[in-house]
Design an enzyme around this catalytic site. Sequence first.
Site, mmCIF file in Angstrom:
data_model
loop_
_atom_site.group_PDB
_atom_site.id
_atom_site.type_symbol
_atom_site.label_atom_id
_atom_site.label_comp_id
_atom_site.label_asym_id
_atom_site.label_seq_id
_atom_site.Cartn_x
_atom_site.Cartn_y
_atom_site.Cartn_z
ATOM 1 N N ASP A 101 0.790 -1.239 0.000
ATOM 2 C CA ASP A 101 0.000 0.000 0.000
ATOM 3 C C ASP A 101 0.820 1.286 0.000
ATOM 4 O OD1 ASP A 101 -0.920 -0.753 3.469
ATOM 5 O OD2 ASP A 101 0.846 0.295 2.707
ATOM 6 N N HIS A 116 6.687 -7.989 -1.303
ATOM 7 C CA HIS A 116 5.550 -8.435 -2.111
ATOM 8 C C HIS A 116 5.163 -7.387 -3.148
ATOM 9 C CE1 HIS A 116 4.079 -11.488 1.159
ATOM 10 N NE2 HIS A 116 5.150 -11.897 0.501
ATOM 11 N N CYS A 124 4.282 -4.011 -17.547
ATOM 12 C CA CYS A 124 3.747 -4.531 -18.803
ATOM 13 C C CYS A 124 3.899 -6.052 -18.876
ATOM 14 C CB CYS A 124 4.495 -3.897 -19.988
ATOM 15 S SG CYS A 124 3.887 -4.522 -21.567
ATOM 16 N N CYS A 145 0.134 -0.619 -21.731
ATOM 17 C CA CYS A 145 1.511 -0.129 -21.889
ATOM 18 C C CYS A 145 1.580 0.617 -23.223
ATOM 19 C CB CYS A 145 2.445 -1.335 -21.907
ATOM 20 S SG CYS A 145 4.157 -0.959 -22.321
ATOM 21 N N SER A 186 -0.339 -12.311 9.975
ATOM 22 C CA SER A 186 -0.872 -13.612 10.431
ATOM 23 C C SER A 186 0.211 -14.675 10.337
ATOM 24 C CB SER A 186 -2.066 -14.007 9.549
ATOM 25 O OG SER A 186 -1.634 -14.060 8.181
ATOM 26 N N ASN A 210 0.452 -7.756 17.847
ATOM 27 C CA ASN A 210 -0.705 -8.260 17.114
ATOM 28 C C ASN A 210 -1.824 -8.473 18.140
ATOM 29 O OD1 ASN A 210 -2.572 -9.834 15.597
ATOM 30 N ND2 ASN A 210 -0.894 -10.522 14.279
ATOM 31 N N PRO A 211 -3.048 -7.992 17.831
ATOM 32 C CA PRO A 211 -4.128 -8.208 18.807
ATOM 33 C C PRO A 211 -4.465 -9.690 18.968
ATOM 34 C CG PRO A 211 -4.866 -6.752 17.016
ATOM 35 C CD PRO A 211 -3.504 -7.220 16.681
HETATM 36 C C1 BV8 Z 1 6.556 -18.293 -3.268
HETATM 37 C C2 BV8 Z 1 0.781 -9.306 -2.742
HETATM 38 C C3 BV8 Z 1 8.093 -19.693 -4.411
HETATM 39 C C4 BV8 Z 1 -0.352 -9.219 -3.637
HETATM 40 C C5 BV8 Z 1 0.668 -11.372 -1.434
HETATM 41 C C6 BV8 Z 1 0.925 -23.877 -3.262
HETATM 42 C C7 BV8 Z 1 1.175 -23.361 -4.523
HETATM 43 C C8 BV8 Z 1 1.961 -22.225 -4.717
HETATM 44 C C9 BV8 Z 1 2.533 -21.597 -3.620
HETATM 45 C C10 BV8 Z 1 2.281 -22.125 -2.368
HETATM 46 C C11 BV8 Z 1 1.501 -23.242 -2.172
HETATM 47 N N1 BV8 Z 1 1.433 -23.503 -0.840
HETATM 48 C C12 BV8 Z 1 2.163 -22.569 -0.173
HETATM 49 C C13 BV8 Z 1 2.696 -21.749 -1.088
HETATM 50 C C14 BV8 Z 1 3.545 -20.611 -0.834
HETATM 51 C C15 BV8 Z 1 2.668 -19.372 -0.819
HETATM 52 C C16 BV8 Z 1 2.023 -19.279 0.551
HETATM 53 O O1 BV8 Z 1 2.700 -18.990 1.509
HETATM 54 N N2 BV8 Z 1 0.702 -19.524 0.612
HETATM 55 C C17 BV8 Z 1 0.020 -19.442 1.900
HETATM 56 C C18 BV8 Z 1 -1.374 -18.854 1.721
HETATM 57 C C19 BV8 Z 1 0.005 -20.827 2.512
HETATM 58 N N3 BV8 Z 1 3.581 -18.267 -1.019
HETATM 59 C C20 BV8 Z 1 3.820 -17.835 -2.258
HETATM 60 O O2 BV8 Z 1 3.268 -18.250 -3.253
HETATM 61 C C21 BV8 Z 1 4.926 -16.791 -2.344
HETATM 62 N N4 BV8 Z 1 5.841 -17.169 -3.373
HETATM 63 O O3 BV8 Z 1 6.446 -19.080 -2.375
HETATM 64 O O4 BV8 Z 1 7.437 -18.451 -4.334
HETATM 65 C C22 BV8 Z 1 7.178 -20.575 -5.190
HETATM 66 C C23 BV8 Z 1 7.122 -20.411 -6.562
HETATM 67 C C24 BV8 Z 1 6.297 -21.268 -7.288
HETATM 68 C C25 BV8 Z 1 5.512 -22.248 -6.638
HETATM 69 C C26 BV8 Z 1 5.587 -22.386 -5.240
HETATM 70 C C27 BV8 Z 1 6.402 -21.550 -4.514
HETATM 71 C C28 BV8 Z 1 4.340 -15.446 -2.713
HETATM 72 C C29 BV8 Z 1 3.505 -14.937 -1.567
HETATM 73 C C30 BV8 Z 1 3.108 -13.491 -1.851
HETATM 74 C C31 BV8 Z 1 1.667 -13.421 -2.251
HETATM 75 N N5 BV8 Z 1 1.289 -12.028 -2.359
HETATM 76 N N6 BV8 Z 1 0.365 -10.078 -1.571
HETATM 77 C C32 BV8 Z 1 -1.415 -8.325 -3.071
HETATM 78 O O5 BV8 Z 1 -1.264 -7.750 -1.968
HETATM 79 O O6 BV8 Z 1 -2.419 -8.221 -3.773
HETATM 80 S S1 BV8 Z 1 0.279 -12.166 -0.005
HETATM 81 C C33 BV8 Z 1 -0.726 -11.263 1.012
HETATM 82 O O7 BV8 Z 1 -0.691 -11.963 2.245
HETATM 83 C C34 BV8 Z 1 -0.241 -9.857 1.340
HETATM 84 O O8 BV8 Z 1 1.050 -9.553 0.865
HETATM 85 C C35 BV8 Z 1 -0.198 -9.890 2.847
HETATM 86 O O9 BV8 Z 1 0.643 -8.959 3.352
HETATM 87 C C36 BV8 Z 1 0.258 -11.272 3.026
HETATM 88 C C37 BV8 Z 1 0.259 -11.834 4.392
HETATM 89 O O10 BV8 Z 1 -0.944 -11.523 4.982
HETATM 90 P P1 BV8 Z 1 -0.850 -10.529 6.240
HETATM 91 O O11 BV8 Z 1 -0.125 -9.309 5.822
HETATM 92 O O12 BV8 Z 1 -0.297 -11.275 7.398
HETATM 93 O O13 BV8 Z 1 -2.347 -10.140 6.449
HETATM 94 P P2 BV8 Z 1 -3.478 -11.067 7.093
HETATM 95 O O14 BV8 Z 1 -4.785 -10.475 6.730
HETATM 96 O O15 BV8 Z 1 -3.196 -12.499 6.779
HETATM 97 O O16 BV8 Z 1 -3.246 -10.908 8.666
HETATM 98 C C38 BV8 Z 1 -3.470 -9.656 9.272
HETATM 99 C C39 BV8 Z 1 -2.899 -9.746 10.672
HETATM 100 O O17 BV8 Z 1 -2.984 -8.458 11.265
HETATM 101 C C40 BV8 Z 1 -3.668 -10.691 11.566
HETATM 102 O O18 BV8 Z 1 -2.742 -11.471 12.311
HETATM 103 C C41 BV8 Z 1 -4.426 -9.751 12.511
HETATM 104 O O19 BV8 Z 1 -4.569 -10.307 13.807
HETATM 105 C C42 BV8 Z 1 -3.498 -8.592 12.570
HETATM 106 N N7 BV8 Z 1 -4.147 -7.296 12.870
HETATM 107 C C43 BV8 Z 1 -5.433 -6.909 12.637
HETATM 108 N N8 BV8 Z 1 -5.599 -5.640 13.065
HETATM 109 C C44 BV8 Z 1 -4.403 -5.224 13.564
HETATM 110 C C45 BV8 Z 1 -3.482 -6.280 13.446
HETATM 111 N N9 BV8 Z 1 -2.207 -6.182 13.845
HETATM 112 C C46 BV8 Z 1 -1.820 -5.018 14.410
HETATM 113 N N10 BV8 Z 1 -2.646 -3.953 14.562
HETATM 114 C C47 BV8 Z 1 -3.931 -4.028 14.151
HETATM 115 N N11 BV8 Z 1 -4.753 -2.981 14.311
HETATM 116 ZN ZN ZN Z 2 4.918 -2.968 -22.972
#
Ligand code: BV8
Ligand code: ZN
Length: 237
Positions: A101, A116, A124, A145, A186, A210-211
């Site tokens: 963001d 990320h 593009c 593009c 998370s 984290n809450p």
């Molecule tokens: C990778 C960008 C190697 C886009 C994001 C099967 C197939 C393919 C891949 C996988 C698979 N199984 C597992 C994987 C790996 C996968 C993964 O980890 N999956 C998870 C779901 C299990 N990871 C990937 O694919 C990564 N790449 O591994 O490459 C590879 C290559 C090929 C094949 C395999 C592996 C890429 C991951 C990046 C994805 N892109 N975002 C966009 O934003 O649109 S991820 C997305 O989740 C965001 O970036 C976000 O930041 C991220 C994590 O989430 P959080 O930020 O933690 O947010 P969330 O809502 O989950 O939690 C919020 C927290 O805040 C909570 O704990 C809450 O309690 C707390 N909170 C609430 N209020 C407050 C607070 N804390 C403080 N104050 C408050 N007020």
């Molecule tokens: Zn282009």
Amino acid sequence: MLSAIRDLLRTARSIAVLTGAGISAESGIPTFRDAGGLWKNFRAEDLATPQAFARDPKFVWEWYDWRRSLIAKAEPNAGHHALAELEKRAAKFTLITQNVDGLHDRAGSTHILKVHGDIWTLRCTRCGHERHDPRPSLPELPPRCPCGAIERPGVVWFGENLPPDLWEKAERAASAADVFLVVGTSALVYPAAGLVHLAKASGAKVVEVNPAETPVSEMVDFSRRAPAAEALPLLIS
Ligand code: BV8
Ligand code: ZN
């Protein structure tokens, strides 16, 4: 507990921080996995993928355009500002964020590793040309593009590798940190969440803000069960 964490942060030679969507929650931006995180009943894992984009680029762009409009109206909160302040005081400081963001930049943080990507960057799909476009509502979805091909958001999707240079720096910072703060994530998405384990294994004191409980909660040295905008300013005062 508070004074112990304050002392840690004051005496640390090198601090690394990992933030997630939770640090932007108090700026009004829904997180991915909390109640308000869903969009039209879709999950991030369903939309933030190359497959979803290939299938329906316009639909995926509607999600990003909605998020960009929301972010454009949001302001950095006291949590973002506290981290920008901590960066000024610490000898060595690295902010690793999963957020796309741009609120850390707007709060004044400078040494940011956006592992990320960045929602304000368009890339593009054909020639790879990248540009920064701050407009909250793009005139045409998907945007095009100058070469004529459609552009994608400059973010890392599920199944895509993280930018190797940024990832390498993030691992180095986590390994070298005396204190590692993990804020508002998370800790479910890898490899980013693995940085907490790496920091701990490398001897850092780990502090979670984290809450809610997360999968890393039982391994951290200190936990502040509180929102970031409330907890972080207290930790750096
Ligand atoms: C990778 C960008 C190697 C886009 C994001 C099967 C197939 C393919 C891949 C996988 C698979 N199984 C597992 C994987 C790996 C996968 C993964 O980890 N999956 C998870 C779901 C299990 N990871 C990937 O694919 C990564 N790449 O591994 O490459 C590879 C290559 C090929 C094949 C395999 C592996 C890429 C991951 C990046 C994805 N892109 N975002 C966009 O934003 O649109 S991820 C997305 O989740 C965001 O970036 C976000 O930041 C991220 C994590 O989430 P959080 O930020 O933690 O947010 P969330 O809502 O989950 O939690 C919020 C927290 O805040 C909570 O704990 C809450 O309690 C707390 N909170 C609430 N209020 C407050 C607070 N804390 C403080 N104050 C408050 N007020
Ligand atoms: Zn282009």
